[in-house]
Motif scaffolding. Sequence first.
Motif, short mmCIF file in Angstrom:
data_model
loop_
_atom_site.label_atom_id
_atom_site.label_comp_id
_atom_site.label_asym_id
_atom_site.label_seq_id
_atom_site.Cartn_x
_atom_site.Cartn_y
_atom_site.Cartn_z
N THR A 43 -1.83 48.64 32.66
CA THR A 43 -1.97 47.23 32.26
C THR A 43 -3.40 46.75 32.50
O THR A 43 -3.99 46.05 31.66
CB THR A 43 -0.97 46.36 33.05
OG1 THR A 43 0.35 46.88 32.82
CG2 THR A 43 -1.02 44.91 32.61
N LYS A 44 -3.95 47.13 33.65
CA LYS A 44 -5.29 46.64 33.98
C LYS A 44 -6.37 47.27 33.10
O LYS A 44 -7.33 46.60 32.71
CB LYS A 44 -5.56 46.82 35.47
CG LYS A 44 -4.63 45.89 36.29
CD LYS A 44 -5.10 45.64 37.69
CE LYS A 44 -4.69 46.77 38.60
NZ LYS A 44 -4.94 46.44 40.03
N MET A 46 -5.91 48.13 30.01
CA MET A 46 -5.82 47.43 28.72
C MET A 46 -6.42 46.03 28.79
O MET A 46 -7.01 45.54 27.83
CB MET A 46 -4.37 47.40 28.23
CG MET A 46 -3.94 48.73 27.62
SD MET A 46 -2.33 48.63 26.79
CE MET A 46 -1.24 48.40 28.21
N MET A 47 -6.27 45.36 29.95
CA MET A 47 -6.93 44.06 30.14
C MET A 47 -8.45 44.23 30.08
O MET A 47 -9.16 43.41 29.49
CB MET A 47 -6.60 43.50 31.53
CG MET A 47 -5.22 42.92 31.66
SD MET A 47 -4.96 42.59 33.44
CE MET A 47 -3.42 41.69 33.34
N GLY A 48 -8.94 45.29 30.73
CA GLY A 48 -10.38 45.55 30.71
C GLY A 48 -10.85 45.81 29.28
O GLY A 48 -11.94 45.38 28.88
N VAL A 50 -9.45 44.62 26.42
CA VAL A 50 -9.46 43.36 25.67
C VAL A 50 -10.65 42.50 26.09
O VAL A 50 -11.35 41.92 25.24
CB VAL A 50 -8.12 42.60 25.86
CG1 VAL A 50 -8.20 41.20 25.28
CG2 VAL A 50 -6.98 43.38 25.20
#
Lengths: 116, 116, 116, 116, 116, 116
Positions: A43-44, A46-48, A50
């Motif tokens: 998840t992190k 993918m946040m990075g 985006v």
Amino acid sequence: MDRFRQERQRQNTRILDSEHLGIKRFFNLDDAAYRDGALDARTKEMMGLVASMVLRCNDCIDYHIIQCVQLGISEAELVEAFNVALVVGGSIVIPHLRHAFDTLDVMLSEQDEPGS
Amino acid sequence: MDRFRQERQRQNTRILDSEHLGIKRFFNLDDAAYRDGALDARTKEMMGLVASMVLRCNDCIDYHIIQCVQLGISEAELVEAFNVALVVGGSIVIPHLRHAFDTLDVMLSEQDEPGS
Amino acid sequence: MDRFRQERQRQNTRILDSEHLGIKRFFNLDDAAYRDGALDARTKEMMGLVASMVLRCNDCIDYHIIQCVQLGISEAELVEAFNVALVVGGSIVIPHLRHAFDTLDVMLSEQDEPGS
Amino acid sequence: MDRFRQERQRQNTRILDSEHLGIKRFFNLDDAAYRDGALDARTKEMMGLVASMVLRCNDCIDYHIIQCVQLGISEAELVEAFNVALVVGGSIVIPHLRHAFDTLDVMLSEQDEPGS
Amino acid sequence: MDRFRQERQRQNTRILDSEHLGIKRFFNLDDAAYRDGALDARTKEMMGLVASMVLRCNDCIDYHIIQCVQLGISEAELVEAFNVALVVGGSIVIPHLRHAFDTLDVMLSEQDEPGS
Amino acid sequence: MDRFRQERQRQNTRILDSEHLGIKRFFNLDDAAYRDGALDARTKEMMGLVASMVLRCNDCIDYHIIQCVQLGISEAELVEAFNVALVVGGSIVIPHLRHAFDTLDVMLSEQDEPGS
């Protein structure tokens, strides 16, 4: 992609050799931010990804796509992340969307090679 | 928080009343980007939150925190998302980090109220 | 809107009273950029508006909307400019789109008042 | 200005109370970056000010102006820093230039008060 | 310039082949935003150009210059648009101003060639 | 580095040959902003460097590093400026930090050559 990783490695070594404590600690913080915790690494990363797309940094996009593919995130999942970035960041993100698809294709073809 | 939602609602109605097809479609695309798909709504709302923090937009931060809390994302998970945004975006994000914690506290206290 | 203009005037006077030659010249360049030339003032004010929206600065948006309405640019034309900014800049522009519609409505209602 | 400092203090305490190690360390790195080193604190605070102006963050601008005035940096020096930020960042910086002059005037008048 | 167009075409085809409905619709919205409407295509392409310059995206600048030259916008008009972008966005825009002039010169020399 | 300077020179000449008064005056303002005044040129070039890093423009970073090294600013001082930019701007600055170290190394090795 190999050259990207080698060049990145050479430059990071140069930066850390400057022995600046603040920079060294920043790099440690940066690594730590994406490790499993209350949220998992997937998840992190993918946040990075985006965040890198809306801030429009190709090097950062490449780095996070590499991490994401290595963590087993699928093409369909990554394309959804690309879409969030496109909607938030607008058409100015499109050149980076093109770059992201190219990097994704290189990563996926690397994975398909025997022995990789 | 209620006033934020009402004001936001009034303004969105005004915008959609302008009957501009492009704007109307953009609003639809924006809504669709966060629905369950290859990635679930939780993950995508947190991506929207991190993107809003690194782009430093308090209204967008508030919107995504509200969505996240309603989707059951915990304080510990949100604070990890805040941290990713802080590392990617740097100290210029700190005023928005302060704002995000304030909004989070309001949302959490709303949840604790009987009847809410 | 009047308070916006008075406050802006007070602050600009303060800045120019600092007698910094570079700042004074920058303000002159800024004024000159929007005067009729190879492109007319209308087109350039709308460019300034779109630039202000994608860079997400409400004060600059207000300034250019005021100029545009005074130059006779219609609501339909302004909404098209808003749409270009929204597509280029993405959903992060939406809070500023809301602000822009509010300012536009104030300006249009000022115009409708007798004696204005 | 006092309210700005108290509110900032309250919020920072809230953030550090979240006990997120990454955020805590980031705040330490941020403090350390402006201490005397190969460059003195004065120079680094002014760099922080210019960076805050081109990134257009009023809270950050206020923080660095307070630090700069307390370090004895003069109005003439600060106005030169403002000018560098204006030229690098363009007219979109002007609303923040107005804000910066207002904050500077408050800080200078605080200094002139007996007992301060 | 031809390579730019071919590469762009190849990448867009790849993106649309991903069959992500949100991305496909975004591309349609993006195309539609610059068509004749309450404002003509010329004005909107120049707005897109100025937005691309202040957001500092060379690929987007190239795209809009190509469109503008094909719509018959003159060098003098484009240079005025460049100037608005320079004043709004500041000296950080200058490397992109250099790029814009190079692209403009390539486009103008293409137009002068017999048979083009 | 020589090619960078020649290309830059060629492009600036092209821009100034366009005879646009606003652009010409902007270039003059830009030059003037870094001259000795209430703050010395050294301090202002370092401010320009930090601003260029947080705004993430490699060409601007190169330009200011060249100026800084020619003004006798040491590697240790520049690395401290890099660190301020990294903390303010976050990990998105890291690719530009890599670039900045490479440019710094080229500049330092040029200085060490006999006859340079």
